[in-house]
Motif scaffolding. Structure first.
Motif, short mmCIF file in Angstrom:
data_model
loop_
_atom_site.label_atom_id
_atom_site.label_comp_id
_atom_site.label_asym_id
_atom_site.label_seq_id
_atom_site.Cartn_x
_atom_site.Cartn_y
_atom_site.Cartn_z
N HIS A 53 3.86 30.14 97.19
CA HIS A 53 2.79 30.92 97.81
C HIS A 53 2.88 30.89 99.33
CE1 HIS A 53 -1.30 32.16 98.91
NE2 HIS A 53 -1.43 32.65 97.69
N GLN A 54 3.07 29.71 99.90
CA GLN A 54 3.09 29.59 101.36
C GLN A 54 4.25 30.35 101.98
OE1 GLN A 54 2.85 25.57 102.88
NE2 GLN A 54 3.52 26.16 104.92
N SER A 55 5.45 30.23 101.39
CA SER A 55 6.62 30.91 101.94
C SER A 55 6.51 32.42 101.77
CB SER A 55 7.90 30.40 101.27
OG SER A 55 8.09 29.03 101.54
N VAL A 56 6.00 32.89 100.63
CA VAL A 56 5.82 34.32 100.43
C VAL A 56 4.84 34.87 101.46
CG1 VAL A 56 4.88 36.07 98.87
CG2 VAL A 56 6.47 34.37 98.00
N LEU A 69 6.00 37.77 94.13
CA LEU A 69 4.55 37.62 94.00
C LEU A 69 4.18 36.96 92.68
CD1 LEU A 69 3.48 41.15 95.27
CD2 LEU A 69 4.04 39.13 96.62
N GLY A 70 4.93 37.29 91.62
CA GLY A 70 4.62 36.72 90.31
C GLY A 70 4.74 35.22 90.30
N ALA A 71 5.79 34.69 90.94
CA ALA A 71 5.97 33.24 91.01
C ALA A 71 4.96 32.61 91.97
CB ALA A 71 7.39 32.91 91.46
N ALA A 72 4.73 33.25 93.12
CA ALA A 72 3.77 32.72 94.10
C ALA A 72 2.37 32.63 93.52
CB ALA A 72 3.77 33.59 95.35
N ARG A 109 -11.98 32.72 87.51
CA ARG A 109 -11.34 31.99 88.62
C ARG A 109 -11.92 32.41 89.97
NH1 ARG A 109 -6.60 29.19 88.86
NH2 ARG A 109 -6.00 29.91 86.76
N ASN A 110 -12.29 31.41 90.75
CA ASN A 110 -12.86 31.66 92.08
C ASN A 110 -12.73 30.37 92.91
OD1 ASN A 110 -14.22 32.97 94.19
ND2 ASN A 110 -16.17 32.13 93.53
N PRO A 111 -12.04 30.43 94.03
CA PRO A 111 -11.41 31.61 94.64
C PRO A 111 -10.11 31.97 93.92
CG PRO A 111 -10.92 29.67 95.95
CD PRO A 111 -11.89 29.22 94.86
N ASN A 112 -9.61 33.15 94.24
CA ASN A 112 -8.39 33.63 93.60
C ASN A 112 -7.51 34.30 94.67
OD1 ASN A 112 -6.39 34.64 91.95
ND2 ASN A 112 -7.78 35.46 90.42
N PRO A 113 -6.82 33.50 95.47
CA PRO A 113 -6.05 34.06 96.60
C PRO A 113 -4.67 34.60 96.19
CG PRO A 113 -5.83 31.69 96.60
CD PRO A 113 -6.76 32.03 95.45
N HIS A 114 -4.64 35.42 95.14
CA HIS A 114 -3.36 35.97 94.69
C HIS A 114 -2.78 36.90 95.76
CE1 HIS A 114 -4.90 40.03 93.89
NE2 HIS A 114 -5.97 39.47 93.32
N LEU A 115 -1.49 37.12 95.66
CA LEU A 115 -0.78 37.95 96.65
C LEU A 115 -0.34 39.29 96.06
CD1 LEU A 115 1.42 35.12 98.22
CD2 LEU A 115 -0.54 36.26 99.28
N THR A 116 -0.94 39.69 94.94
CA THR A 116 -0.50 40.89 94.23
C THR A 116 -0.55 42.13 95.09
OG1 THR A 116 -1.04 39.98 92.08
CG2 THR A 116 -1.04 42.38 92.26
N PHE A 117 -1.55 42.25 95.95
CA PHE A 117 -1.64 43.41 96.83
C PHE A 117 -0.99 43.17 98.19
CE2 PHE A 117 -5.46 44.82 94.20
CZ PHE A 117 -4.77 45.89 93.62
N GLY A 118 -0.20 42.10 98.28
CA GLY A 118 0.50 41.82 99.53
C GLY A 118 -0.31 40.96 100.48
N HIS A 119 0.13 40.95 101.73
CA HIS A 119 -0.48 40.09 102.74
C HIS A 119 -0.04 40.60 104.11
CE1 HIS A 119 -2.00 36.42 104.58
NE2 HIS A 119 -0.81 36.19 105.13
N GLY A 120 -0.91 40.51 105.09
CA GLY A 120 -0.54 40.94 106.43
C GLY A 120 -0.67 42.43 106.62
N ILE A 121 0.16 43.00 107.50
CA ILE A 121 0.00 44.40 107.89
C ILE A 121 0.28 45.36 106.74
CG2 ILE A 121 0.59 43.87 110.29
CD1 ILE A 121 3.29 45.28 109.78
N HIS A 122 1.00 44.91 105.72
CA HIS A 122 1.33 45.79 104.61
C HIS A 122 0.45 45.55 103.39
CE1 HIS A 122 4.79 47.90 106.20
NE2 HIS A 122 5.25 46.77 106.68
N PHE A 123 -0.72 44.93 103.59
CA PHE A 123 -1.64 44.78 102.47
C PHE A 123 -1.88 46.15 101.84
CE2 PHE A 123 -5.78 44.52 100.41
CZ PHE A 123 -5.65 43.34 99.69
N CYS A 124 -1.83 46.20 100.51
CA CYS A 124 -1.81 47.48 99.78
C CYS A 124 -2.95 48.41 100.18
CB CYS A 124 -1.87 47.21 98.28
SG CYS A 124 -1.85 48.71 97.29
N PHE A 125 -2.57 49.58 100.65
CA PHE A 125 -3.52 50.57 101.12
C PHE A 125 -4.41 51.08 99.99
CE2 PHE A 125 -4.79 54.64 103.03
CZ PHE A 125 -5.04 54.25 104.33
#
Length: 402
Positions: free
Chosen positions: A43-46, A314-317, A334-350
Motif C-alpha cells: 500500500h505505501q509503495s503504491v 492496486l489489488g495487492a495493495a 469496514r471503516n476506515p477503508n483507505p483502498h486505492l481502487t480509484f487511485g491516489h494523487g493528481i490522477h484520482f479517478c475523475f
C-alpha cells in the motif's frame, strides 16, 4: 442474495484476490520476468508511486504500442498525461463536470434504474448485467452528453468492443496489445467521427448538456479543442461506464458469496455506501496502473532503472495487512477503508463520484424491487477478461418480489 449453490465452489472473482494476496506475500516490489515489468505491491509503495508523477510518469507512449486511430483519444485523455498538461486539461474539464452536476444526476439515475427494472418486471430470472449493470451507466453518460436517446445503443456497441478483451489472454505481452489495438481501431475511428460531429453540432447550437459546457469551459483564455473533448468522452466511457458495470456485478456476486451481507444491507440501507467501498477494495475493476520510471530509483529495496514500465498493483495493495485489519476478510462494514481502487494523487479517478452514486442507487432499488435476489447457478456466470477489467459479462439471477 442467497445462493442456491454450495459456497465451496470456486469463482474467478474469488481466485483473483487470492492471487493478489500471494503476490503481496512475495514482497513489496518484484520483477515479473514473463512480461518484463516491475510490480509494486504494498500500500505505501503504491501510494508513493501514484503521488509522484515527476518520477513515475503516466505518459507510457514511449513504452507501449501506438495506433494512429488512438491518437485523438490521447489528446484529451488526461489519465495518460503529466503536469502541467494534465493540470490544464483536468481544470478545464472540472469546470463542466462538477460535483454539483454529478449530484444533480440522482433523480435521473433513479428514473433510468426504474425503467430498466420495469422491463424485467414480469420475469423471475434475468441477466443482471444485460438488464441493469451494463445499460444504466451508458444511458446516463449519453444523456449527460446530450446524445439522442435513439443513438444510445452506439455507446453500448462501442464499449462492448473497447472493453471486451476478446483478443487478449490473461497475461498479454506488447505484441498481444498491438494486435488488440489494430482489431478495435475501426471502432475507435467510428467513435471519433461520431463525437467530433456531435461536438461541432453543439458548437453551432449549444444546449444544456455536458458537451456544451465543455465547449464553454475556459481557463486563462484556454479552451478545449474538439479533439481533446473526444478524448475526454472516451475517458468518461471508462470512468463513468465500465467501472460502474463491473462494480454492480461484483457487488452482487460478493454479497451472494458472503452469507448475511445482503440481509444486513436490507435491514439498514444506510450501510450500502460502506459495502460499496468494500466491494471496490475487494475487487478493483482495474487492479493495475502502469507508470514509466523517469529516473533510476530505489523502491522497496529494489533498484529500478529509468525508462522502465512499472505496474502499481492496486489489488495487492488493497490487501496489505500493514494498512487493513483482516485484509483477507470481506467486511461490508469496514471503516476506515483507505483502498486505492480509484487511485491516489493528481490522477484520482475523475469518474469515482458518478460510479459510487450509480452503484448506491442501483443496489438500493434492487432491494426495494425484490425481496430476494439469488445467483441460482454459478457455472452460468461469464467473467470478463481480467487482463482488461475485473468483472462479470453475464450474471443470471433469480428474483422474488414482495
Amino acid at each position: 442474495m442467497i445462493s442456491k449453490q454450495p459456497t465451496g465452489e470456486r469463482l474467478l472473482l474469488e481466485e483473483l484476490p487470492e492471487r493478489w494476496r500471494e503476490l503481496r506475500d512475495a514482497g513489496p516490489v518484484r520483477y515479473e520476468a514473463t512480461q518484463g515489468v516491475w510490480q509494486v505491491l504494498d500500500h505505501q509503495s503504491v501510494a508513493t508511486v501514484l503521488a509522484d508523477p515527476a518520477t513515475y510518469s503516466s505518459d507510457l507512449s514511449a513504452l507501449t504500442p501506438t495506433q494512429s486511430d488512438f491518437e485523438t483519444f490521447r489528446q484529451g485523455n488526461f489519465v495518460g498525461m503529466d503536469p502541467p498538461e494534465h493540470r490544464t486539461l483536468r481544470t478545464l474539464v472540472s469546470q463542466a463536470f462538477t460535483p454539483r452536476v454529478v449530484q444533480g444526476l440522482e433523480p435521473r439515475i433513479e428514473a433510468v434504474c426504474s425503467r430498466l427494472l420495469d422491463a424485467v418486471a414480469d420475469r423471475d430470472r434475468f441477466d443482471l448485467v444485460d438488464a441493469l449493470a451494463y445499460p444504466l451507466p451508458i444511458i446516463v453518460i449519453a444523456e449527460l452528453l446530450g446524445i439522442p436517446a435513439g443513438e444510445h445503443r452506439l455507446f453500448q456497441e462501442w464499449a462492448g468492443v473497447l472493453f471486451g478483451g476478446d483478443q487478449l489472454g490473461e497475461a498479454p505481452d506488447m505484441a498481444d496489445i498491438e494486435r488488440a489495438l489494430e482489431a478495435i481501431a475501426p471502432t475507435v475511428r467510428e467513435m471519433n467521427g461520431y463525437m467530433l460531429e456531435h461536438i461541432r453540432a453543439r458548437r453551432a447550437d449549444p444546449g444544456d448538456d455536458l458537451t456544451s459546457r465543455l465547449i464553454a469551459a475556459e481557463v486563462d483564455g484556454v479552451r478545449l479543442r474538439d479533439e481533446e473533448m473526444v478524448g475526454f468522452v472516451a475517458l468518461l466511457l471508462v470512468a463513468g461506464h465500465i467501472t460502474t458495470t463491473a462494480l454492480l456485478g461484483n457487488a452482487v456476486v460478493a454479497f451472494d458469496r458472503h452469507p448475511g451481507t445482503d440481509a444486513a444491507l436490507r435491514a439498514d440501507p444506510a450501510r450500502i455506501p460502506a459495502a460499496v467501498e468494500e466491494v471496490l477494495r475487494w475487487l478493483p475493476p482495474f487492479p493495475e496502473l502502469g507508470r514509466r520510471v523517469t529516473r533510476p530509483v530505489v523502491l522497496g529495496g529494489q533498484e529500478i532503472p529509468a525508462d522502465t514500465l512499472l505496474m502499481a498493483h492496486l489489488g495487492a495493495a488493497n490487501r496489505d495487512p500493514a494498512r487493513f485489519a483482516a485484509p483477507d476478510v470481506f467486511d461490508a462494514t469496514r471503516n476506515p477503508n483507505p483502498h486505492l481502487t480509484f487511485g491516489h494523487g493528481i490522477h484520482f479517478c475523475f469518474g469515482a463520484p458518478l460510479a459510487r452514486l450509480e452503484a448506491r442507487i442501483a443496489l438500493r432499488m434492487l432491494h426495494e424491487r425484490f425481496r430476494m435476489l439469488a445467483i441460482p447457478c454459478h457455472e452460468d456466470i461469464v467473467h470478463q477478461n481480467p487482463a482488461v477489467i475485473v468483472g462479470v459479462r453475464h450474471l443470471p439471477v433469480e428474483v422474488g418480489r414482495p
